[in-house]
Design a protein around this motif. Structure first.
Motif, PDB file in Angstrom:
ATOM      1  N   ARG A  68       0.851  -1.184   0.000  1.00 42.08           N
ATOM      2  CA  ARG A  68       0.000   0.000   0.000  1.00 42.08           C
ATOM      3  C   ARG A  68       0.893   1.243   0.000  1.00 42.08           C
ATOM      4  O   ARG A  68       1.752   1.400   0.871  1.00 42.08           O
ATOM      5  CB  ARG A  68      -0.915   0.034   1.205  1.00 42.08           C
ATOM      6  CG  ARG A  68      -1.831   1.274   1.216  1.00 42.08           C
ATOM      7  CD  ARG A  68      -2.576   1.429   2.525  1.00 42.08           C
ATOM      8  NE  ARG A  68      -3.490   0.321   2.763  1.00 42.08           N
ATOM      9  CZ  ARG A  68      -3.372  -0.525   3.794  1.00 42.08           C
ATOM     10  NH1 ARG A  68      -2.364  -0.396   4.659  1.00 42.08           N
ATOM     11  NH2 ARG A  68      -4.244  -1.507   3.954  1.00 42.08           N
TER      12      ARG A  68
ATOM     13  N   ARG B 295       0.588   5.366   0.001  1.00 46.53           N
ATOM     14  CA  ARG B 295      -0.306   6.502   0.205  1.00 46.53           C
ATOM     15  C   ARG B 295       0.504   7.788   0.130  1.00 46.53           C
ATOM     16  O   ARG B 295       1.580   7.898   0.744  1.00 46.53           O
ATOM     17  CB  ARG B 295      -1.002   6.385   1.555  1.00 46.53           C
ATOM     18  CG  ARG B 295      -1.967   7.523   1.870  1.00 46.53           C
ATOM     19  CD  ARG B 295      -2.534   7.401   3.275  1.00 46.53           C
ATOM     20  NE  ARG B 295      -3.379   6.223   3.401  1.00 46.53           N
ATOM     21  CZ  ARG B 295      -3.058   5.161   4.148  1.00 46.53           C
ATOM     22  NH1 ARG B 295      -1.903   5.121   4.797  1.00 46.53           N
ATOM     23  NH2 ARG B 295      -3.891   4.138   4.235  1.00 46.53           N
TER      24      ARG B 295
ATOM     25  N   THR C  79      -4.018   6.790  -2.914  1.00 47.21           N
ATOM     26  CA  THR C  79      -3.633   5.543  -2.261  1.00 47.21           C
ATOM     27  C   THR C  79      -3.784   4.403  -3.264  1.00 47.21           C
ATOM     28  O   THR C  79      -4.852   4.257  -3.889  1.00 47.21           O
ATOM     29  CB  THR C  79      -4.484   5.257  -1.016  1.00 47.21           C
ATOM     30  OG1 THR C  79      -4.243   6.264  -0.041  1.00 47.21           O
ATOM     31  CG2 THR C  79      -4.122   3.890  -0.425  1.00 47.21           C
TER      32      THR C  79
ATOM     33  N   GLU D 258      -3.398   0.225  -3.591  1.00 47.58           N
ATOM     34  CA  GLU D 258      -3.245  -1.046  -2.879  1.00 47.58           C
ATOM     35  C   GLU D 258      -3.033  -2.163  -3.893  1.00 47.58           C
ATOM     36  O   GLU D 258      -3.779  -2.277  -4.870  1.00 47.58           O
ATOM     37  CB  GLU D 258      -4.473  -1.345  -2.027  1.00 47.58           C
ATOM     38  CG  GLU D 258      -4.597  -0.446  -0.810  1.00 47.58           C
ATOM     39  CD  GLU D 258      -5.717  -0.896   0.109  1.00 47.58           C
ATOM     40  OE1 GLU D 258      -6.390  -1.912  -0.221  1.00 47.58           O
ATOM     41  OE2 GLU D 258      -5.927  -0.248   1.145  1.00 47.58           O
TER      42      GLU D 258
END
Length: 613
Positions: free
Chosen positions: A55, A57, A143, A145
């Protein structure tokens, strides 16, 4: 910045296919995109070495809703739109394939919000199958993922390494990116635990602190700051001293316009710059940033973008070599001293000899011995032959109008005003090999042969460059038996050897006659020196230019012309050696890369004897 598809004519000019080999490759592409988006803070969360979750961000500019589906399409980018843009790439990522490549081999989601938007928007891609864009909650920024990496490519997943190894690759990658983007806050966690926090650097001291986090806390104390600009290029950063070298090239970071690269031209220039000061088998440590016109470098020669091609390779090579060579030349023995616990200048009694000066605290037992007794105790079983005419080998003394043999210490008030010299004052000689000296920090140990070898070598090089290398005619020419190949080398390179002050002539199939030698080498073993020089010439062959052998030959000449272990020096001669070391470039190492001196601070000496515990 709006995202748009690449023109068809550009797609063929860009190598297709991002290199997604392991989790670190995914992190590289995602973080580089965040940097290009203007992010000032990037958080990277990893689970199971990146296989289960990656992830990323950021707080960058975000992506508009109507461009989310385009962002995960192949050959779509906001970086370039024409061939001219491709020639002057200044961003990290630019190929337009990163998100498409990642989303095709994982369960992928992208959530983004631009400044001023009422809500964020999210798109999901499962193994290349795109879903509809839908609203989501998210602050300004993006973000991404990536879950279950390579779940649909079992052949690739099977070759992933252990969790610890894959995470180590990610950690190393983020450290390298942090060095290039010192103003970006980068945070890394693994399996829910914070691992690395690299705070943004606002000034040079903070930037060096970030470098220390990557290369270790000891690096700043063993590094030189480099800052040079010429011919439209700028080189900045830090290079490690030869004493900070490593057994492998794992701490070498070179950036071109902010991009970490590996290049053979760069590697060769750095290796040449360290040639005279690095011990064989060792590798230098450095963090260097090269800035130049983007049109002068092609960053599109490798899918992973870690290789580049310079338009003016020779210019780049010479610029790097000369800059680093001059930076390392400024290093002198004693120039950078560690902070001592009690770094107080030691007063010297007026008119006292060097073996008799006293510190404020107490007189050492070595100093308390009479000079003759000291010499007899330190030199039992060793040749008792002082070095004749030491000033001839060293040339002019440190102070104008004085010779090494008549050099005397400053008076007490002079020592207080000017301080103790960096290498201090000699107090004794150990086993006729090492010079012991006392300075403001503690004890200095000097390998007298290695130190004198560097001094002689630098003088020979300077004399060669300035064509001022004086030679001295031998009173009786020396005939030396050599091999036929060596005799032929002496005949072939007689003129070049004469420029170095070594006059040879062939006197037979296997013999040469030495008529003149460099003045600096008076007293050296002329026969052995000649054989070594001719041996190197004969081994290299006539096809190689003699200029390439210059430093090696001068190194051999310096080695034979230097004071040898086992020779006894007087206190004034030892002090003359220390002063010459302080004034000679690169005197921290001999020409073979061995250290010439070691500093033991008072605190280190106290630890040896458990004082204060």
């Amino acid at each position: 910045m709006p995202i748009r598809p690449l023109p068809p004519e550009l797609i063929n000019q860009i190598a297709a296919g991002e290199v997604i080999e392991r989790p670190a490759s995914v992190v590289k592409e995602l973080v580089e995109n965040s940097i290009d988006a203007g992010a000032r803070r990037i958080e990277v969360d990893i689970e199971q070495g990146g296989v289960r979750l990656i992830r990323v961000r950021d707080d960058g500019g975000g992506i508009p809703r109507d461009e989310l589906s385009l962002a995960v399409a192949s050959h779509a980018t906001s970086k370039i739109g024409s061939f001219d843009d491709l020639e002057r790439v200044a961003s990290m990522g630019f190929r337009g394939e990163a998100l498409a490549s990642v989303s095709s081999v994982a369960r992928f989601s992208l959530t983004s919000r631009q400044e001023g938007d009422e809500s964020a928007w999210r798109i999901e891609v499962d193994g290349g199958r795109m879903q509809d864009v839908r609203p989501a909650q998210h602050p300004q920024g993006t973000t991404i993922e990536v879950r279950d990496l390579f779940y649909n490519v079992p052949a690739r997943r099977k070759f992933l390494r252990a969790e610890r190894t894959e995470f180590a690759h990610i950690d190393d990658l983020l450290k390298s990116l942090a060095l290039a983007r010192e103003g970006v806050d980068i945070r890394l966690s693994h399996n829910g635990k914070p691992v690395r926090l690299l705070k943004p650097a606002r000034d040079e001291n903070a930037a060096l602190a970030r470098v220390a986090e990557v290369l270790g806390p000891e690096f700043p104390g063993q590094a030189l700051r480099v800052e040079h600009e010429a011919a439209g290029m700028r080189l900045s950063g830090w290079v490690g001293l030869p004493t900070a070298s490593r057994s492998q090239a794992d701490q070498q970071y070179f950036y071109v316009n902010g991009r970490l690269v590996r290049d053979r031209i760069v590697a060769h220039a750095v290796r040449q710059a360290y040639a005279d000061v690095l011990f064989h088998g060792r590798h230098p440590v450095f963090v260097l940033f090269l800035q130049l016109d983007p049109a002068g470098v092609d960053v599109n020669v490798h899918p992973a973008k870690n290789e580049v091609r310079f338009r003016e390779q020779r210019l780049i090579h010479d610029f790097l070599f000369r800059t680093l060579h001059e930076a390392l030349a400024t290093t002198r023995a004693g120039a950078a001293m560690p902070s001592a616990d009690t770094a107080v200048p030691m007063p010297v009694a007026a008119g006292a000899a060097f073996g008799e000066h006293r510190s404020v605290a107490a007189q050492s037992p070595m100093q308390a011995w009479p000079q003759s007794s000291s010499q007899s105790r330190l030199n039992l079983g060793v040749r008792d032959e002082p070095l004749a005419d030491y000033a001839t080998l060293f040339g002019a003394a440190s102070s104008p109008g004085s010779s090494a043999s008549s050099w005397s210490p400053p008076l007490a008030h002079e020592a207080e005003e000017g301080g103790v010299p960096p290498l201090g004052y000699a107090i004794a000689q150990l086993k006729n090999i090492y010079v012991l000296a006392e300075n403001a920090h503690g004890l200095v140990l000097v390998d007298m042969h290695a130190a004198h070898e560097r001094i002689t070598y630098e003088k020979l090089k300077n004399g060669r460059v300035t064509a001022n290398l004086r030679s001295q005619m031998l009173l009786v020419p020396l005939s030396i038996a050599v091999s036929a190949k060596e005799a032929a080398a002496a005949e072939e390179h007689a003129d070049a050897l004469g420029e170095w002050g070594l006059e040879l002539s062939r006197s037979g199939p296997g013999a040469v006659v030495v008529r003149r030698i460099p003045s600096l080498l008076e007293g050296a073993d002329v026969a052995q020196l000649t054989r070594d020089v001719l041996g190197e010439l004969a081994q290299q062959g006539s096809s190689r230019r003699l200029e390439e052998l210059e430093n090696e030959l001068l190194s051999t000449m310096a080695c034979h012309g230097s004071v040898r272990a086992g020779r006894r020096l007087g206190i004034p001669e030892m002090n003359a050696l220390l002063r010459e070391m302080e004034a000679t470039e690169r005197s921290g190492q001999c020409n073979h890369g061995r250290p010439t001196w070691v500093q033991l601070s008072l605190g280190e000496l106290d630890k040896l004897f458990l004082r204060g515990r």
